[in-house]
Enzyme design. Structure first.
Site, PDB file in Angstrom:
ATOM      1  N   CYS A  41       0.804  -1.178   0.137  1.00 47.65           N
ATOM      2  CA  CYS A  41      -0.245  -0.157   0.102  1.00 47.65           C
ATOM      3  C   CYS A  41       0.740   1.318   0.044  1.00 47.65           C
ATOM      4  O   CYS A  41       2.056   1.143   0.224  1.00 47.65           O
ATOM      5  CB  CYS A  41      -0.861  -0.041   1.395  1.00 47.65           C
ATOM      6  SG  CYS A  41      -1.908  -1.398   1.280  1.00 47.65           S
ATOM      7  N   CYS A  46      12.861  -4.412   3.323  1.00 40.92           N
ATOM      8  CA  CYS A  46      12.474  -5.148   2.197  1.00 40.92           C
ATOM      9  C   CYS A  46      13.267  -5.082   0.687  1.00 40.92           C
ATOM     10  O   CYS A  46      12.915  -4.052   0.082  1.00 40.92           O
ATOM     11  CB  CYS A  46      10.782  -5.140   1.672  1.00 40.92           C
ATOM     12  SG  CYS A  46      10.205  -5.984   0.201  1.00 40.92           S
ATOM     13  N   SER A  94       9.344  -2.302 -16.063  1.00 40.20           N
ATOM     14  CA  SER A  94      10.035  -2.935 -14.979  1.00 40.20           C
ATOM     15  C   SER A  94      11.464  -2.914 -15.228  1.00 40.20           C
ATOM     16  O   SER A  94      12.368  -2.929 -14.475  1.00 40.20           O
ATOM     17  CB  SER A  94       9.324  -3.955 -14.549  1.00 40.20           C
ATOM     18  OG  SER A  94       9.128  -4.751 -15.661  1.00 40.20           O
ATOM     19  N   ASP A 140      14.720  -8.156 -17.092  1.00 41.93           N
ATOM     20  CA  ASP A 140      13.649  -7.671 -16.456  1.00 41.93           C
ATOM     21  C   ASP A 140      14.045  -7.837 -15.146  1.00 41.93           C
ATOM     22  O   ASP A 140      14.995  -8.454 -14.707  1.00 41.93           O
ATOM     23  CB  ASP A 140      12.348  -8.712 -16.789  1.00 41.93           C
ATOM     24  CG  ASP A 140      11.168  -7.923 -16.433  1.00 41.93           C
ATOM     25  OD1 ASP A 140      11.401  -6.988 -16.023  1.00 41.93           O
ATOM     26  OD2 ASP A 140       9.885  -8.451 -16.789  1.00 41.93           O
ATOM     27  N   ASP A 141      13.036  -7.272 -14.370  1.00 45.08           N
ATOM     28  CA  ASP A 141      13.651  -7.245 -12.902  1.00 45.08           C
ATOM     29  C   ASP A 141      13.332  -8.513 -12.210  1.00 45.08           C
ATOM     30  O   ASP A 141      13.900  -8.765 -10.872  1.00 45.08           O
ATOM     31  CB  ASP A 141      12.941  -6.170 -12.138  1.00 45.08           C
ATOM     32  CG  ASP A 141      11.325  -6.047 -12.091  1.00 45.08           C
ATOM     33  OD1 ASP A 141      10.994  -7.213 -12.782  1.00 45.08           O
ATOM     34  OD2 ASP A 141      10.766  -5.573 -11.701  1.00 45.08           O
ATOM     35  N   CYS A 153       6.119 -14.431   0.439  1.00 43.70           N
ATOM     36  CA  CYS A 153       6.302 -13.207   1.544  1.00 43.70           C
ATOM     37  C   CYS A 153       5.155 -13.166   2.436  1.00 43.70           C
ATOM     38  O   CYS A 153       3.922 -13.294   2.387  1.00 43.70           O
ATOM     39  CB  CYS A 153       6.329 -11.957   0.674  1.00 43.70           C
ATOM     40  SG  CYS A 153       6.428 -10.414   1.840  1.00 43.70           S
ATOM     41  N   CYS A 194      15.603  -7.751   4.252  1.00 43.46           N
ATOM     42  CA  CYS A 194      14.883  -9.026   4.134  1.00 43.46           C
ATOM     43  C   CYS A 194      14.919  -9.618   2.769  1.00 43.46           C
ATOM     44  O   CYS A 194      14.434  -8.908   1.989  1.00 43.46           O
ATOM     45  CB  CYS A 194      13.440  -8.898   4.645  1.00 43.46           C
ATOM     46  SG  CYS A 194      12.336 -10.485   4.505  1.00 43.46           S
ATOM     47  N   CYS A 250      11.968 -13.847   0.285  1.00 44.75           N
ATOM     48  CA  CYS A 250      11.555 -14.481  -0.805  1.00 44.75           C
ATOM     49  C   CYS A 250      12.485 -15.388  -1.639  1.00 44.75           C
ATOM     50  O   CYS A 250      12.044 -16.175  -2.671  1.00 44.75           O
ATOM     51  CB  CYS A 250      10.589 -13.421  -1.518  1.00 44.75           C
ATOM     52  SG  CYS A 250      11.551 -11.784  -2.004  1.00 44.75           S
TER      53      CYS A 250
END
Lengths: 455, 455, 455, 455
Positions: D2, D243, D290, D352-353, D389, D439, D442
């Site tokens: 968000c 993150c 991206s 790409d990412d 995650c 962190c 993932c």
């Protein structure tokens, strides 16, 4: 059917046209449009939907000029989409800008269209209105605008109440039979500002004064800057044949058209209908809103109380989610709910202005029986609809017209009625001042013109 | 005011709730919502606007489950936006999911809210409904759901007709005074499927059978899988005080509430009103639609014809473009147009159910005079509204209530009436079966409860 | 400018046209429309807005037939509202239905319109497209459709890439100067199904094969049921003058038009621009998205890194709430935000394809200075725009064209730049294969046609 | 994920919050809301959709007060409809009005919710945010607001960047691990007016000065009328775990978060990725948008030209009509079209990412092959995503994560690539200043907290 409105010489022409169309909305809900003329050029806006959805404040501000005409249209097959919305506004010879709004139906449209196409004319829609424009345009090379319009009218057979805006002139005309209504009024305290409308209720909203009908076979011209209107007559010798169904059903009850107050005329239909087939009942109940005014007359004639016992839900949208099969006739019930205590154990006279397909009547009568009505006597304030209309009223096809396939007695039995009476054609005609000046072809099959030739 | 609807044990619970709310739409047009319970969890949808705008086919499909409650809400200050839309659906101790729909107003809400806040409760809106939930929740640690609700009711003063959906139980309750209506019905051929609604017109649409009112001070519980409903009584000794204004104005005429048929009750108000102040007139004309039913009674009592002479334009949107200043009272005129021939040179009895601000009456009477009415006698089928309602009817403030500042005679003169008569409080009470069981505080100032303490 | 698309002999004609227009949406966002032909008659839908707003699934289903043409239009003054939306679909002599979609601008439209009006033609809009139709219609009495179109083209001066659907023929034509692009393609595995589009990117989306350009002065006819297309040439001797601004700005970089790959062509503009005015910088930054491709070439030529350092906010709506005065140039900033670390203390080469009004450049350069750019060198991949376009590119008026009133040096100073260089006209022409076949009137003032005479 | 924004002591608080949310729109497009505090009470508006759709000019005017917080939310399962929109604004003990906006996910939400429910708390939604409120409320009886919040934080495990508006205090807090970003800024020339935002790009739009991050385990309090902010620390001893996926993908490239400039950080990922697996290629092409920034770094490191050869169609709506089956992968192609000449016969490095599901990669690589790419080397600027995650990033389930089921070599083969390389975890960490403070669960499966217990 459609509704048309026009105004001359008023600073708020577009705004007043908007209000005029608001009052005529019952004559057409699919499309609407306004054209104004600002002294130099026309401004047009059309759109699909109700008047108050299509026009916003900023739209009316953009429609500048002191002359305006407007239109509300009833949707029918073949008229899909906004391309068919009226008025039309075009440019023609000499750079003349001409706008036109039309209520009615031209009988010989296919032949005229073919002739015009063969001469090089191009049609952008299926509307009869383009035919008018081409006929006028072709004549403008040799004739004045007024002469061209009158000459064009000689070629056209059928129903047309028309408003034309051209070069600062506002022109109103009505076909020689005078099928559909068109009235002249004047804005209060503004001698130069004339208004025209399909029905007088539009004048009431504007507080305009009703002057008179545009006459069958009359063209009225309002020229810029003059106080007087100029009248031309055409189609001499053609019998006047005004649409009786306007009085039976289409016009608003607060309107005056064809010299008749619609409210009073419908009450007289109710009186006459009861006199033709007297029946002792406990009360008289209309199908709202179409049957209300005949029912008032019927109740007064029958000496029985009028009861407003079918209640409308005013929040029903144009479309709604359907229930599953187990809920019968939901579409009829969601709009109208009966007051049980007015029906149970009572002898009812139920009134509507016409029976077209018969489905709504069947559903409601069954409901009355279920609630426990003792007797149900149905009264219709017009004769059975047996014939199609070629002049602009959009009846269903013969297959769907219930009276074509059922005698009144058959229909009475099928609907489970104790009695059924339609107002007779003589009775209907007795409710108007000039019975000979009406078209009742939908009841009698006697058409005042040649029949249209299929395309 | 609001409208509430609930149904138990039916495969089409959300769809039938949608239809039930459709029939109750007149009780609130600002927000609406439905909660269903599918045996495991609640599903909620709320939104701003009319029922048929908020819910689409796919929404009803997503509202799965055989239990549902729904709500339509009237907007009032402080309830802006969809966050206040009902029903509420919450999770509480033990993972219990509880949904609630509420019609009415709690008198001691500020005190209760403060007490609850002091105990740690959190309020997400201004609605009284959250108070209910917290009171129940706090009791669930020690009590069963039914006991918790009944105990919560002991704390609450004021008006509440409530539907609760919790763990497969559908619970209906009405405050001990019984201010607002709530009825029990049953779906045809489905013994397990009970329906609850603010008015019986919702049952008619669903073809459900009306069983009886939820009684003042009664809680009715429908448990999953059982055919029987269980009734609990509470608030013994509290006098019944049903809202007389529901009968005068709010309920639909085709409904039965408080054991009274609204249509007939309003006709009796018309009869009585005429008996109290007889007047020879040519006809009786209602303000549509609110005055229609009293006018029918009045006409029958007066022996004068009822005339439906004010014509509504059914195409008026919620908002419309305003004319410029020169067009007076456009808002009143665009909605209703009088039939001139019914007014000119005639002695009129004009009927409405109440006069609140007086502006519409003033405009219309002036119009009648302008058209040429010979005499205008105004009759109101209820006494003057003099006092605010604390139980959920949203009257304007005292400053705006015209009767607070004008005696009937003053008002008669100011409105230019030949006579003005309000139905007396005694007359009003004579039209219902149990006059002692009504709250008429808006007319009399006699409130059946303590007055609310300002927050 | 506009985008046009057409397809023949494909079962999903309307759907593929929808996708083709989707790919051409950058050529016009105000109105769109599709006409199909089902073997008997035309079906039309037009509307205001983006392709994906105007057409819904049901609309495409209603647009039946294996032939279709479509249009997206850029809004310009005098073309307000959906009445001006294209394609047009009309009926003419012999009942022929003809639909037309047009990209370009007719120079002698006022004269042609006047001549046609004097012969009785009627115009419903200001679009040049109606002129085409009338010219064709007038010739159909004596000529075949193909002959009539070719003869009509003799009368018309100016820019037109046109698709016509008539009686099962799909016809594409391009004016003899070939101002605007139009290409021929074929659907994979469907030998009968030809496609036409303003740019090849529409073919990519459909996985259609690009065959070739419709040639300047060529009419291509696809007849129903035949695999071969028929080509007619007209306007012999007219020099080819394709719009160079299509390559500079208008076309999508993934398109091939005029035989040039737009992406590569723009990169070459960047290379040449740098060679014309070398400057040592730390990085090359484009104005997104218009400057990206020239910046790539510029960076490679300059040996400096390309940095994508102006970030677009993809969620900016067409309109947004304005801040109060204290927030300067919000409209520019809300759409694009610079990456400070790429700008601070650095020597920048900033690239865009053109400077029209100069306001955006001014705002952004000021921002770069504020962030702390060491040097700002602006490079424009086209010469200064000094002259209006008469062939369909909607430049602002001379008063607003910043280059008309400022020499490059004046502009450099005013914008606070360390250097400013526009690609020279010779440099621009060196980036295309056939420099002689382009119109560069907006840069040079050398118009390939007579200038339009004001109406 | 968000986006949250807050502002203190500014006359245009709601308007600036609107703009702040506009800049954060990429963090959530489903719902948005703003709460303001006017010195007496809170004002709330929430709605479904984009910021510029939900708020109109009049809405911002109604959101009065000099303090505001706002929220944009990403939709996820279980959060359907506007009832879950944030911020929440509630009343609690002492009449305190408290509003809260929250970005993140609470690990022990089910346990906390159960405990709170058992104490009588009621939950109106599934959002974690209600838990915060209840925890605070329960502590307010004995503690000050600041103490209550800090004490509540002791109970909560997981990710939370939170803004609270209560009684004229604007409070910002970030969990001790500091999973998600939150920054402090100040309005220019307004010493009292602090702003808080998830990313610094929101400050750029407002021309606010970036001061610093809210620190992991810090609560910052801005009190009305004071120029100074007060800082409280909590959660001492907790390792910082920001993150890393924010830097890889989520944040806007023009933002600075966690002390890193996102643009530069992504470029470094590109550099490192190329150094880890060098490959001679003709050009480097990003998946837009991206992959752009890593591709820029990659191209500079590889010494090959960056080519922006995949072109986005900016007019693609959120939904569009689907083609029939014969058109493969339309959804991918309609958004992005390759420039053929940049691909044919060339050795490509495509960047790409991340690869999540792999479907888009598969479609595009197949297209490159079809166009005739000589070699396709795919480079991913982050390691394979292998683990879910728990802190708020909404990855698909393990079944859908392509890297879970395919080794890089398997995936290379299946996608038809000449080579495939993911940036290593060490390489990724080398691009940030403090590798230990992130962190990367993932990628690594090493979670910095206990794992959530299923409800």
């Amino acid at each position: 059917m459609c509704g048309i409105f026009g105004i001359s010489g008023h600073k708020e022409a577009s705004r007043l046209t908007y209000f005029g169309l608001y009052a005529l909305q019952h004559r057409g809900q699919e499309c609407t449009g306004i054209v104004t003329y600002d002294g130099k050029e026309n401004h047009l806006q059309v759109g699909g939907g109700l008047v108050h959805d299509v026009f916003q404040e900023k739209d009316l501000s953009a429609l500048v000029g002191e002359y305006a005409i407007g239109h509300v249209r009833y949707g029918s097959a073949g008229n899909r989409g906004v391309r068919s919305a009226l008025p039309l506004s075009v440019r023609m010879a000499g750079g003349l800008q001409l706008a036109i709004a039309h209520d009615g139906k031209i009988i010989n449209a296919p032949q005229l269209r073919k002739e015009l196409e063969d001469e090089g004319a191009i049609f952008q829609s299926n509307s009869d209105t383009e035919i008018f424009i081409h006929l006028i345009s072709h004549r403008l090379r040799n004739l004045s605008l007024e002469e061209a319009i009158l000459d064009a009218c000689k070629k056209i057979e059928g129903a047309y109440s028309v408003l034309i805006l051209a070069n600062g002139k506002l022109i109103a005309l009505r076909d020689p039979h005078g099928f559909h209504p068109l009235l002249i009024g004047r804005m209060p305290d503004e001698k130069h500002s004339y208004v025209f409308a399909s029905e007088s209720c539009a004048f009431d909203l504007l507080e305009a004064e009703l002057i008179r009908d545009v006459l069958p076979g009359e063209m009225v011209v309002v020229e810029k800057g003059t106080e007087e209107i100029v009248s031309y007559r055409f189609g001499e010798g053609t019998p006047v044949r005004q649409c009786i169904f306007e009085l039976v059903y289409f016009a608003r009850p607060d309107s005056t058209i064809f010299g008749e107050n619609v409210y009073q005329c419908r009450k007289r239909m109710g009186h006459t209908m009861v006199r033709e087939a007297r029946q002792e009942v406990d009360c008289v109940i209309p199908f709202p809103d179409s049957g209300i005014y005949a029912a008032l007359g019927a109740a007064q004639e029958a000496g029985a109380p009028y009861e407003h016992a079918l209640i409308r839900n005013h929040y029903v949208g144009r479309t709604f989610i359907q229930p599953t099969q187990s809920m019968r006739e939901f579409g009829v019930r969601v709009k109208i709910n009966p007051v049980h205590s007015m029906i149970q154990d009572r002898k009812l006279m139920v009134v509507d202005d016409s029976i077209v397909r018969g489905t709504t009547v069947r559903t409601r009568v069954a409901k009355f029986r279920e609630i426990g009505a003792k007797e149900v006597h149905f009264r219709v304030s017009s004769p059975p609809v047996l014939h199609p209309c070629c002049y602009g009223v959009d009846f269903p096809s013969s297959e769907e017209l219930v009276a074509v396939h059922h005698s009144p007695e058959e229909l009475r039995q099928e609907l489970g009625l104790d009695s059924l009476h339609y107002l007779s054609i003589e009775g209907l005609m007795s409710t108007v001042s000039c019975p000979n000046s009406y078209c009742a072809a939908c009841f009698t099959g006697v058409y005042p013109t040649a029949l249209p030739i299929a395309e």
